[in-house]
Design a protein around this motif. Sequence first.
Motif, short mmCIF file in Angstrom:
data_model
loop_
_atom_site.label_atom_id
_atom_site.label_comp_id
_atom_site.label_asym_id
_atom_site.label_seq_id
_atom_site.Cartn_x
_atom_site.Cartn_y
_atom_site.Cartn_z
N ALA A 1 0.82 -1.21 0.00
CA ALA A 1 0.00 0.00 0.00
C ALA A 1 0.85 1.26 0.00
O ALA A 1 0.51 2.26 -0.65
N LEU A 2 1.98 1.23 0.72
CA LEU A 2 2.82 2.42 0.87
C LEU A 2 4.02 2.43 -0.07
O LEU A 2 4.77 3.40 -0.13
N GLY A 3 4.22 1.32 -0.78
CA GLY A 3 5.31 1.27 -1.76
C GLY A 3 6.69 1.27 -1.16
O GLY A 3 7.61 1.88 -1.72
N THR A 4 6.86 0.59 -0.03
CA THR A 4 8.18 0.51 0.59
C THR A 4 8.34 -0.83 1.28
O THR A 4 7.37 -1.41 1.77
N ARG A 5 9.57 -1.33 1.31
CA ARG A 5 9.86 -2.56 2.04
C ARG A 5 10.19 -2.27 3.51
O ARG A 5 10.15 -3.18 4.33
N LYS A 6 10.50 -1.01 3.80
CA LYS A 6 11.00 -0.69 5.14
C LYS A 6 9.83 -0.44 6.10
O LYS A 6 9.50 0.70 6.43
N ILE A 7 9.20 -1.53 6.51
CA ILE A 7 8.11 -1.48 7.49
C ILE A 7 8.32 -2.64 8.47
O ILE A 7 8.55 -3.77 8.06
N GLY A 8 8.24 -2.33 9.75
CA GLY A 8 8.35 -3.35 10.78
C GLY A 8 7.20 -3.24 11.76
O GLY A 8 6.38 -2.31 11.67
N HIS A 9 7.10 -4.17 12.68
CA HIS A 9 6.01 -4.16 13.65
C HIS A 9 6.56 -4.28 15.06
O HIS A 9 7.66 -4.77 15.28
N ALA A 10 5.72 -3.86 16.02
CA ALA A 10 6.11 -3.93 17.43
C ALA A 10 5.22 -4.95 18.14
O ALA A 10 4.34 -4.60 18.92
N GLY A 11 5.42 -6.22 17.84
CA GLY A 11 4.66 -7.26 18.51
C GLY A 11 3.53 -7.80 17.66
O GLY A 11 2.73 -7.03 17.13
N THR A 12 3.47 -9.12 17.52
CA THR A 12 2.49 -9.75 16.64
C THR A 12 1.21 -10.10 17.39
O THR A 12 1.13 -10.04 18.62
N ASP B 1 -1.78 -13.35 17.11
CA ASP B 1 -2.11 -14.62 16.48
C ASP B 1 -3.18 -14.41 15.41
O ASP B 1 -3.97 -13.45 15.49
N PRO B 2 -3.27 -15.31 14.41
CA PRO B 2 -4.31 -15.17 13.38
C PRO B 2 -5.72 -15.09 13.96
O PRO B 2 -6.57 -14.38 13.43
N MET B 3 -5.99 -15.80 15.07
CA MET B 3 -7.31 -15.76 15.68
C MET B 3 -7.65 -14.40 16.27
O MET B 3 -8.81 -14.00 16.36
N ALA B 4 -6.62 -13.66 16.67
CA ALA B 4 -6.82 -12.41 17.39
C ALA B 4 -7.04 -11.25 16.43
O ALA B 4 -6.65 -11.27 15.27
N THR B 5 -7.69 -10.21 16.95
CA THR B 5 -7.89 -8.98 16.20
C THR B 5 -7.32 -7.82 17.00
O THR B 5 -6.92 -7.96 18.15
N GLY B 6 -7.29 -6.66 16.36
CA GLY B 6 -6.95 -5.46 17.11
C GLY B 6 -5.65 -4.80 16.71
O GLY B 6 -5.15 -4.97 15.60
N LEU B 7 -5.09 -4.06 17.63
CA LEU B 7 -4.05 -3.09 17.36
C LEU B 7 -2.69 -3.71 17.04
O LEU B 7 -2.15 -4.48 17.83
N LEU B 8 -2.17 -3.33 15.88
CA LEU B 8 -0.78 -3.56 15.52
C LEU B 8 -0.13 -2.20 15.33
O LEU B 8 -0.71 -1.31 14.70
N VAL B 9 1.06 -2.05 15.86
CA VAL B 9 1.83 -0.81 15.69
C VAL B 9 2.94 -1.08 14.68
O VAL B 9 3.82 -1.91 14.93
N LEU B 10 2.89 -0.38 13.55
CA LEU B 10 3.89 -0.54 12.51
C LEU B 10 4.76 0.70 12.44
O LEU B 10 4.28 1.83 12.62
N GLY B 11 6.03 0.51 12.16
CA GLY B 11 6.94 1.62 11.90
C GLY B 11 7.24 1.68 10.41
O GLY B 11 7.49 0.64 9.78
N VAL B 12 7.19 2.87 9.85
CA VAL B 12 7.41 3.06 8.42
C VAL B 12 8.70 3.85 8.20
O VAL B 12 8.94 4.86 8.86
N GLU B 13 9.52 3.35 7.26
CA GLU B 13 10.80 3.98 6.93
C GLU B 13 11.64 4.19 8.20
O GLU B 13 11.73 3.28 9.01
#
Length: 301
Positions: A27-38, A40-52
């Motif tokens: 969506a953002l056209g970059t590979r440089k994206i990470g996350h702060a904690g996963t 599970d597939p069953m779970a929903t809700g907040l993911l915090v991603l860092g961009v660039e």
Amino acid sequence: MAAPGILLVDKPQGITSHDVVARARRALGTRKIGHAGTLDPMATGLLVLGVEGATRLLTFVVGLDKTYEATIRLGVSTDTDDADGQIVATVDASFLDSARIAEAVAPLTGRISQVPSTFSAIKVDGRRAYDLARAGEDVQLKAREVTVSRFDVIAERRPSTGSGTEGVVDLDVVVDCSSGTYIRSLARDLGAALGVGGHLTALRRIRIGPFDVTRAAAVDALAEAPQVPPADAAAAVLGRFDVTADEARDLRHGKRLTGAAARLSASPTAAVDPDGVLVGIVERRGADVKSAMNMPEEAAR
């Protein structure tokens, strides 16, 4: 290049956190994206991603306290401690009353020792515990100290006769906890304490530190989703230290701010220049302030 920032995403059920990262990259056209904690597939809700360049801030997000909404089913145990696993035992839990449940919840609050679920992502000799468990190997995980500051039962439901789930008790709960707490393990341990077994049937993360799911974007709207600017994100997590243009220049050049430690309300904290740009993360060194992590200007705007 995508703008740097913190992207809050509301993960739907049935996909992995890595799937969300992959969608954000497209969506953002970059590979440089990470996350702060996963999640599970069953779970929903907040993911915090860092961009660039803001991916550098994720290290300060990972360890923050979290809030979850969950549903615990008492009377049924599974091998994974959640609804994705195979049922291994059923016990009639209909005799349980609210007072007995509350009595069992109390010891699971505060500073507790918790054994993570066997089907967790914890590494054992370099391999994920869930891979070992699925291969039929005996997995023995060590207990860890975690803090559960809130474990409230919000609702108690007992399926009616003819529903096919007679004998179980479903609890809707809210949990505030430290990083590293497994809500699946709370469900398992609550069921064990009551002598009926238990597992998690629903899980939703609604908060990580200062970030709330109400500000999060849906996965099909990531290209247009607003990001939290690096300075705002870092200040929300660590506190804010306003510096002059000259001080910002000195910090970027690796110089200490002599005698400036008295101005810090916390250490480490986010140094922000007069233009609202994140200079970096700074810390006390005696009476001085020193940069612990500089942010390149193009990564901080």
